[in-house]
Scaffold this motif. Structure first.
Motif, PDB file in Angstrom:
ATOM      1  N   TYR A 477       0.856  -1.185   0.000  1.00  0.00           N
ATOM      2  CA  TYR A 477       0.000   0.000   0.000  1.00  0.00           C
ATOM      3  C   TYR A 477       0.890   1.232   0.000  1.00  0.00           C
ATOM      4  CZ  TYR A 477      -3.584   3.385   1.334  1.00  0.00           C
ATOM      5  OH  TYR A 477      -4.444   4.463   1.355  1.00  0.00           O
ATOM      6  N   GLU A 520      -6.198  -7.759   4.339  1.00  0.00           N
ATOM      7  CA  GLU A 520      -6.011  -8.520   3.112  1.00  0.00           C
ATOM      8  C   GLU A 520      -7.297  -9.225   2.710  1.00  0.00           C
ATOM      9  OE1 GLU A 520      -2.726 -11.567   1.187  1.00  0.00           O
ATOM     10  OE2 GLU A 520      -3.071 -11.586   3.354  1.00  0.00           O
ATOM     11  N   THR A 524      -8.714 -12.033  -3.372  1.00  0.00           N
ATOM     12  CA  THR A 524      -7.864 -11.336  -4.343  1.00  0.00           C
ATOM     13  C   THR A 524      -6.437 -11.137  -3.846  1.00  0.00           C
ATOM     14  OG1 THR A 524      -8.429  -9.139  -3.468  1.00  0.00           O
ATOM     15  CG2 THR A 524      -9.901 -10.084  -5.141  1.00  0.00           C
ATOM     16  N   ASN A 526      -5.473  -8.668  -2.328  1.00  0.00           N
ATOM     17  CA  ASN A 526      -5.223  -7.234  -2.297  1.00  0.00           C
ATOM     18  C   ASN A 526      -5.483  -6.723  -0.881  1.00  0.00           C
ATOM     19  OD1 ASN A 526      -4.636  -7.050  -5.061  1.00  0.00           O
ATOM     20  ND2 ASN A 526      -6.814  -6.856  -5.580  1.00  0.00           N
ATOM     21  N   GLU A 528      -7.023  -3.983   1.443  1.00  0.00           N
ATOM     22  CA  GLU A 528      -8.112  -3.006   1.379  1.00  0.00           C
ATOM     23  C   GLU A 528      -7.970  -1.997   2.513  1.00  0.00           C
ATOM     24  OE1 GLU A 528     -11.507  -5.548   1.463  1.00  0.00           O
ATOM     25  OE2 GLU A 528     -11.240  -6.213  -0.625  1.00  0.00           O
TER      26      GLU A 528
END
Length: 802
Positions: A477, A520, A524, A526, A528
């Motif tokens: 991030y 997490e 995905t 990713n 958030e």
């Protein structure tokens, strides 16, 4: 390490408070689930048998559920089959409201000054039905004498059992979507900002930049100050009068705000309980050279709360070419090795050598180092782990574990999910950026984290960035400097007390005072993002809980049980005793009673103890006394209470025109975060070099606005980097006011988009005639944007009246 700026400010104008309070009283915009023990609800560890409507979330554990069931049968034993068949459901409903997530509302327990109800607040229609069928049960359920008096008067009885707030009455609250939607989840405002609260743990500290535990079962925590002192706190939060460690004479630092040198890191050996070893990271001056030093100490053989100061052994020293970017993190990872996180050497842009220190594997700066300090009593003080990634690479330092870092400020090891151990051993770091981005990384062996080729996801050195051999790993991030300019790395929450926070990486920004979180996505992978805000309304109104903090977030910490803390200060100086340690609390849900219980090992104390005295309070307007009860509702002359709306208006009258103020001499009071911006017309001023004017107040008040300064023939704005009360004093005195009530930041009075930015990094003593006489980056030199335009509020008295 740190920079200075915040987006905090007080907004105490009565129209804002009026809107906020009326919104609160008209509807429960900010929900406040609360149990009769004044704590949040929870999910029972064992499924309830009697009050099954609350088996997933509420205020009763299995033991209390069994007690209520026993009480139910004692009551029902007094009635025949007819009474049982007609009234059993009513009796069960009323008894089980003690288990409701809103039990404190139903029983009027939120106001400690009023008596606790013995029967929950009932909606009028439900009360009428209950009265017509089962009123005789009331006296068996409660010893309230008023119930016996009113038993045969339905109107007065139901009025007596009615709640002031009809949204919370039983059973209508069960179907109230505003009260039941997402119940038990961490609350968030409409913009997705998570509403959390805090508990004050320690105060009066001078730039507290590390808090660690010894993992020895005592549950002590050790707080380090930048000057070189470490203090011991016991589980009851009392502080030992004698310091654990005092190396103030050796530590290189100064009282200057922004000095990045000093005592920077502390960690205990994983086997500290048995070998008594700990490691420290601090700045020193050797001759004319400045260095960072990593040393090993041992605990005293006669006092478990004091270091043997004569036991110091210097493990490693590294020359620092500049006084900034000193790194400072020490930690032991799951592999048992000591990790050392160094900065790139300072200045700007890592200008050392052809590619900078960070990309040079033969330099120890700008790196993550990994060494083995076990069994070092004889021979070398540390060894190189055999699987370090560059041990066989010519010219590379074998200590290097990862490289390409700028100035990682605060790193942590993930304990892993309490049940599955998912994520265990990951190392998270916040890496402070240069001009544009701050980033969060997961550190892995042998990886290149990009600096100075990249800053965040973007290129910084375009030539290096285009090099095909860079092979860098991107951050999980990164955020722009509009959100903050100096990341403070945090922890993945793995504690017991706040189940909703499990797996959430919580970190902050030193300059903006922003608290943030990442989680997490399992699908995905990713990460958030959610910002963290302090709870508003009644969200944080639990005993001992607060909703505000000082803005300069220095560090995060984890106690022995895995609960999460952060440290911040009002004045970012190594000598200012304004540092506070805060514990993070989720007001939406807690762990079930007894689940998080632990028994600390005893601590033999030889020093005097200083009891903890909290200084911080919950910010907000006191809720007026609720409407008179039935005994006074019929006009008893001795009743001196006012209607709640009248009380509210009285509060507005008291607050009208008042602003929380700061006299010229003391420092600015702790602010609340706000992102409000105001726009207005520019007023004309005299064109004299150094002249100032205030513009942008919507109501045209002459004592407040965006600061615009005249220099070299043009008007321009001032950036809020380092903007503080002393700067505001110079402006206010220049304009003829006696007091500076507020140093406004983050373009509170709008952005001067059509003007140049004239001044940045302004530092005044408070005695200068104009801002041009203060220290600053130079006229027209800046590293900011108009969303950081500074402002002031001035006054002629300390009450805030112009």
């Amino acid at each position: 390490m740190w920079y200075f700026c915040d987006v905090f400010g007080r907004i105490w104008q009565s129209p804002f408070i009026l809107f906020y309070l009326l919104a609160f009283w008209v509807a429960p915009a900010f929900l406040h689930p609360q149990c009769l023990d004044f704590k949040p609800p929870f999910q029972p560890q064992q499924e309830l048998q009697f009050c099954q409507m609350y088996k997933y979330f509420g205020c009763c554990d299995y033991a209390r559920d069994q007690e209520l069931m026993a009480k139910f049968y004692r009551i029902m034993d007094n009635f025949d089959y007819y009474g049982y068949s007609n009234c059993a459901a009513y009796v069960q409903d009323l008894l089980c409201q003690e288990c409701s997530p809103y039990a404190a509302h139903l029983f009027d327990a939120e106001d400690p000054s009023t008596p606790l109800r013995t029967i929950p607040g009932l909606c009028p229609d439900y009360c009428s039905q209950f009265h017509s069928k089962c009123r005789s049960f009331l006296t068996l359920m409660s010893d309230d004498p008023r119930l016996l008096e009113l038993e045969h008067d339905q109107r007065r009885l139901c009025q007596y059992l009615e709640l002031d707030d009809p949204d919370y009455c039983y059973p209508h609250l069960l179907s109230n979507e505003r009260l039941t939607k997402n119940l038990g989840s961490t609350a968030a405002d409409p913009e997705g900002c998570l509403q959390l609260c805090l508990e004050e743990v320690a105060n009066g500290l001078r730039n507290p930049l590390a808090m660690v535990h010894a993992n020895d079962g005592t549950h002590r925590f050790f707080v380090a100050e930048q000057v070189g002192l470490v203090w011991v706190y016991l589980p009851d939060r009392s502080k030992l009068e004698n310091p654990f460690l005092n190396i103030t004479k050796a530590v290189l630092t100064s009282p200057w705000e922004g000095d990045e040198r000093g005592f920077l890191g502390l960690t205990f050996h994983p086997n500290f309980k048995y070998n008594g070893k700990l490691y420290v990271y601090y700045s020193v001056e050797v001759g004319f050279d400045e260095r960072i030093r990593i040393s090993e100490f041992r605990i005293s053989s006669t006092d478990m709360n004091v270091v043997n100061h004569g036991s110091e052994r210097i493990i490693l020293e590294i020359d620092e070419p500049a006084s900034n970017h000193n790194g400072g993190q020490l930690l032991f990872a799951d592999d048992g090795y000591l990790y050392i996180f160094t900065g790139d050497g300072g200045m700007a842009g890592d200008p050392f050598g052809k590619f900078g220190n960070a990309q040079n594997k033969s330099a120890l700066l700008g790196k993550v180092l990994r060494i083995d300090v076990d069994d070092n009593e004889r021979g070398p003080l540390y060894k190189i782990p055999p699987d370090n990634p560059f041990v066989h690479e010519p010219n590379a330092r074998p200590e290097v574990y990862a490289y390409g870092v700028r100035n990682m400020w605060r790193c942590s090891v993930d304990r892993g999910d309490p049940n599955t151990k998912e994520g265990k051993g990951r190392i998270f770091c916040g890496d402070v950026g240069q001009n544009k981005y701050e980033e969060v990384d997961i550190v892995e062996k042998g990886r290149n984290y990009g600096w100075r080729a990249k800053e965040g996801f973007s290129c910084y050195d375009k030539k290096l960035c285009a090099n095909s051999s860079l092979d860098d790993v991107l951050p999980i991030y990164a955020y722009p400097h509009k959100m903050g300019k100096s990341v403070t790395g945090g922890y993945v929450y793995r504690g017991c007390e706040n189940p909703n926070l499990n797996g959430m990486y919580i970190f902050g920004d030193f300059m903006s005072g922003r608290l943030m979180s990442l989680k997490e996505n399992r699908n995905t992978h990713n990460w958030e993002y959610n910002e963290i805000c302090m709870g508003v309304g009644l969200t944080c109104s639990f005993p001992g809980i607060i909703n505000n903090y000082y803005p300069y977030i220095i560090s995060f910490a984890e106690d022995e049980a895995g609960e999460l803390y952060f440290m911040s200060t009002e004045i970012p100086s190594a000598t200012s005793p304004t540092g506070v340690v805060y514990k993070i609390v989720d007001p939406s849900r807690r762990a079930p009673p007894g689940k998080c219980h632990y028994e600390p090992l005893s601590v033999r104390v030889k020093s005097n103890l200083i009891p903890f005295k909290p200084k911080e309070t919950l910010i907000g307007v006191h809720v007026p006394t609720k409407q008179p009860t039935l005994s006074n509702a019929e006009g008893d002359p001795e009743d001196g209470s006012k209607d709640w709306l009248q009380e509210l208006l009285d509060i507005f009258n008291e607050l009208d025109g008042q602003i929380t103020t700061t006299p010229i001499t003391p420092t600015t009071p702790k602010p609340l975060r706000t992102s409000r911006q105001r726009k207005g017309r520019r007023r004309k001023g005299k064109h004299k070099n150094g002249a100032v004017r205030l513009v942008g107040d919507e109501e045209g008040r002459r004592n407040r606005g965006r600061v615009e300064v005249y220099a070299n023939g043009e008007w321009g704005t001032v950036c809020d980097d380092l903007w503080n009360t002393k700067n505001a004093i110079v402006v206010c005195r220049q304009l003829g006011f006696r007091h500076a009530l507020k140093a406004a930041k983050h373009a509170e009075f709008g952005e001067g988009m059509d003007l140049k930015i004239i001044l940045d990094d302004v530092q005044c003593e408070g005695t200068e005639e104009t801002l041009l006489d203060c220290q600053h980056a130079g006229i027209g030199t800046h590293n900011c944007a108009h969303y950081e335009d500074a402002g002031v509020i001035c006054g002629n008295s300390d009450s805030g009246l112009v």
